[in-house]
Design an enzyme around this catalytic site. Structure first.
Site, PDB file in Angstrom:
ATOM      1  N   GLU A  93       0.829  -1.195   0.000  1.00 22.94           N
ATOM      2  CA  GLU A  93       0.000   0.000   0.000  1.00 22.94           C
ATOM      3  C   GLU A  93       0.871   1.256   0.000  1.00 22.94           C
ATOM      4  OE1 GLU A  93      -4.059  -1.480   2.177  1.00 22.94           O
ATOM      5  OE2 GLU A  93      -2.404  -0.984   3.475  1.00 22.94           O
ATOM      6  N   CYS A 106       3.392   8.524   0.838  1.00 20.29           N
ATOM      7  CA  CYS A 106       3.985   7.650   1.847  1.00 20.29           C
ATOM      8  C   CYS A 106       4.168   6.281   1.212  1.00 20.29           C
ATOM      9  CB  CYS A 106       3.013   7.603   3.027  1.00 20.29           C
ATOM     10  SG  CYS A 106       3.466   6.438   4.299  1.00 20.29           S
ATOM     11  N   CYS A 117       6.689  -4.442  16.172  1.00 12.04           N
ATOM     12  CA  CYS A 117       6.227  -3.442  17.145  1.00 12.04           C
ATOM     13  C   CYS A 117       4.776  -3.764  17.517  1.00 12.04           C
ATOM     14  CB  CYS A 117       6.329  -2.043  16.550  1.00 12.04           C
ATOM     15  SG  CYS A 117       7.989  -1.654  15.994  1.00 12.04           S
ATOM     16  N   CYS A 120       1.629  -1.712  16.065  1.00 15.30           N
ATOM     17  CA  CYS A 120       1.566  -1.476  14.616  1.00 15.30           C
ATOM     18  C   CYS A 120       0.942  -2.664  13.906  1.00 15.30           C
ATOM     19  CB  CYS A 120       2.979  -1.224  14.093  1.00 15.30           C
ATOM     20  SG  CYS A 120       3.070  -1.094  12.296  1.00 15.30           S
ATOM     21  N   SER A 191      11.960   6.970   7.648  1.00 13.67           N
ATOM     22  CA  SER A 191      11.638   6.719   9.051  1.00 13.67           C
ATOM     23  C   SER A 191      12.093   5.319   9.447  1.00 13.67           C
ATOM     24  CB  SER A 191      10.126   6.852   9.255  1.00 13.67           C
ATOM     25  OG  SER A 191       9.785   6.499  10.573  1.00 13.67           O
TER      26      SER A 191
HETATM   27  N1  SAH Z   1       9.145   1.013   9.989  1.00 12.08           N
HETATM   28  C1  SAH Z   1       9.443   2.386   9.982  1.00 12.08           C
HETATM   29  C2  SAH Z   1       8.640   3.107   8.959  1.00 12.08           C
HETATM   30  C3  SAH Z   1       7.127   2.992   9.154  1.00 12.08           C
HETATM   31  S1  SAH Z   1       6.633   4.470   9.802  1.00 12.08           S
HETATM   32  C4  SAH Z   1       9.259   2.964  11.361  1.00 12.08           C
HETATM   33  O1  SAH Z   1       8.709   2.287  12.199  1.00 12.08           O
HETATM   34  O2  SAH Z   1       9.718   4.071  11.579  1.00 12.08           O
HETATM   35  C5  SAH Z   1       5.258   4.084  10.667  1.00 12.08           C
HETATM   36  C6  SAH Z   1       5.100   5.092  11.774  1.00 12.08           C
HETATM   37  O3  SAH Z   1       3.822   4.903  12.330  1.00 12.08           O
HETATM   38  C7  SAH Z   1       6.100   4.890  12.903  1.00 12.08           C
HETATM   39  O4  SAH Z   1       6.545   6.105  13.398  1.00 12.08           O
HETATM   40  C8  SAH Z   1       5.271   4.180  13.959  1.00 12.08           C
HETATM   41  O5  SAH Z   1       5.782   4.446  15.236  1.00 12.08           O
HETATM   42  C9  SAH Z   1       3.909   4.751  13.711  1.00 12.08           C
HETATM   43  N2  SAH Z   1       2.829   3.850  14.089  1.00 12.08           N
HETATM   44  C10 SAH Z   1       2.797   2.513  13.970  1.00 12.08           C
HETATM   45  N3  SAH Z   1       1.628   2.033  14.432  1.00 12.08           N
HETATM   46  C11 SAH Z   1       0.892   3.099  14.818  1.00 12.08           C
HETATM   47  C12 SAH Z   1      -0.418   3.246  15.348  1.00 12.08           C
HETATM   48  N4  SAH Z   1      -1.199   2.203  15.536  1.00 12.08           N
HETATM   49  N5  SAH Z   1      -0.839   4.498  15.652  1.00 12.08           N
HETATM   50  C13 SAH Z   1      -0.058   5.569  15.392  1.00 12.08           C
HETATM   51  N6  SAH Z   1       1.168   5.489  14.880  1.00 12.08           N
HETATM   52  C14 SAH Z   1       1.651   4.265  14.604  1.00 12.08           C
HETATM   53 FE1  SF4 Z   2       7.557  -1.238  13.740  1.00 15.26          FE
HETATM   54 FE2  SF4 Z   2       7.667   0.400  11.651  1.00 15.26          FE
HETATM   55 FE3  SF4 Z   2       7.655  -2.243  11.282  1.00 15.26          FE
HETATM   56 FE4  SF4 Z   2       5.448  -1.036  12.128  1.00 15.26          FE
HETATM   57  S1  SF4 Z   2       6.421  -0.749  10.158  1.00 15.26           S
HETATM   58  S2  SF4 Z   2       6.372  -2.953  12.937  1.00 15.26           S
HETATM   59  S3  SF4 Z   2       6.298   0.595  13.384  1.00 15.26           S
HETATM   60  S4  SF4 Z   2       9.234  -1.060  12.311  1.00 15.26           S
END
Ligand code: SAH
Ligand code: SF4
Length: 343
Positions: A93, A106, A117, A120, A191
């Site tokens: 996506e 994005c 995480c 997420c 990021s």
């Molecule tokens: N994997 C990278 C890039 C993805 S960015 C990273 O984690 O930085 C995705 C962003 O969304 C990250 O800053 C993460 O902390 C945030 N994020 C993930 N799940 C979320 C949620 N349920 N609500 C708000 N922000 C979220």
């Molecule tokens: Fe964590 Fe970013 Fe991967 Fe989501 S996309 S699991 S926030 S590292």
């Protein structure tokens, strides 16, 4: 019959070899890259600078792959989510976010994500595979064609996946996006969840894009729990890497902080955050948790979010509350899962 070569899947050097091997002068390689990435054509016949004969000859042995648009959804707030199919049937996506005079795309760097995480949605389902460099850069092409005459102004690597866990392909994609598509590195943000050694390697090997760190906690105990990457690279190691990151003048590192009620949103957290960021030119984006089905966390109420922001501001930290866009179509941060997840 031998299968055709996908021109997009070749590096510049491989493309030159292919062109020479086809008995053509090497400048044709540059010409092809220009038409594919700057003019954003989607097939060899569209390259009208080449004679019809040459286009036919090339088409016999080569083709240009494209992401397949499987679905396009528009949110009440104007955010759009694109679901793209890849050549092997996987899907990803990309999200287009209009904001004042910006149009930010994005993009995803992996199918799924292995970082796990807990807050997420992408992370709860594991990694399917890395995206190839051209699949990363390609997200820009169909979207810019669909929205023409509008223009994508900014690119953020904040879709599905951990970009620094797919390092080589991301570096190659950054090269294509900046050098070939002519999007300035100043308008690109990568990021990461915090793979510390790769942060420094990025500064060496890629164009100087903006860096965002998903920090999300102020103690190792909490961060270990919500972001398993912290067990390998704890806060001290991560923030040391940020301190050593060679920032160009007037640039800052963005720290993203997802606020989870009762987990990381206390006044003590805000005060610790000020201390942790000492000496790092930084700004903080506060992201109240975006709920998704089956999650264990809750979003703090607005008052709590504002108090957290106030404490940071009184500690001289630039802190913005990020309005989450596209929630009604699961297009907001942490809500991307594409098709394969949950099936
Ligand atoms: N994997 C990278 C890039 C993805 S960015 C990273 O984690 O930085 C995705 C962003 O969304 C990250 O800053 C993460 O902390 C945030 N994020 C993930 N799940 C979320 C949620 N349920 N609500 C708000 N922000 C979220
Ligand atoms: Fe964590 Fe970013 Fe991967 Fe989501 S996309 S699991 S926030 S590292």
């Amino acid at each position: 019959m031998a299968s055709k070569t996908n021109l997009k899947a070749l590096s510049r050097q491989e493309l030159e070899t292919f062109i020479r091997g086809s008995g053509l002068p090497v400048f044709r390689a540059k010409q092809l890259l220009h038409w594919i990435y700057e003019k954003r054509v989607q097939s060899i016949p569209e390259i009208t600078e080449l004679s019809k004969d040459l286009r036919e000859k090339l088409s016999q042995k080569a083709y240009i792959s494209n992401l397949e648009l499987l679905d396009r959804q528009t949110s009440k707030d104007g955010t759009e989510k694109f679901l793209f199919g890849l050549e092997d049937g996987e899907s990803i996506e990309s999200v287009l976010i209009p904001d004042e005079n910006r149009l930010t795309l994005c993009i995803s760097s992996q199918v799924g994500c292995a970082m796990g995480c807990r807050f997420c949605l992408t992370g709860t389902k594991g990694l399917k595979r890395n995206l190839k460099a051209h699949e990363i850069a390609d997200q820009i092409i169909p979207v810019s064609r669909l929205i023409a005459p509008g223009q994508i102004t900014n690119i953020v690597f904040m879709g599905m996946g951990e970009p620094l866990a797919n390092f080589e392909n991301v570096v190659e994609a950054l090269w294509r996006i900046t050098e070939l598509m002519k999007i300035s590195p100043k308008r690109i943000t990568l990021s990461t969840s915090g793979i510390a050694p790769k942060i420094l390697e990025l500064a060496e090997k890629a164009p100087m894009v903006n860096l965002a760190i998903s920090l999300n906690a102020t103690t190792d105990e909490v961060r270990d729990y919500i972001m398993p990457v912290n067990r390998a690279y704890p806060l001290k190691v991560l923030l040391d890497a940020c301190r050593r990151f060679p920032l160009p003048a007037r640039r800052r590192i963005t720290f993203e902080y997802v606020l989870l009620e009762g987990v990381n949103d206390t006044h003590e957290d805000a005060k610790r955050l000020i201390k942790l960021l000492k000496g790092i030119p930084s700004k903080v984006n506060l992201i109240p948790f975006n709920p998704h089905p089956g999650e264990e966390f809750r979003r703090p109420d607005d008052k709590r979010v504002l108090e957290f922001q106030d404490i940071l501001i009184s500690g001289n930290i630039t802190a913005l509350i990020r309005k989450s866009k596209g929630q009604d179509i699961l297009a907001a941060c942490g809500q991307l899962k594409a098709k394969y997840v949950g099936s």
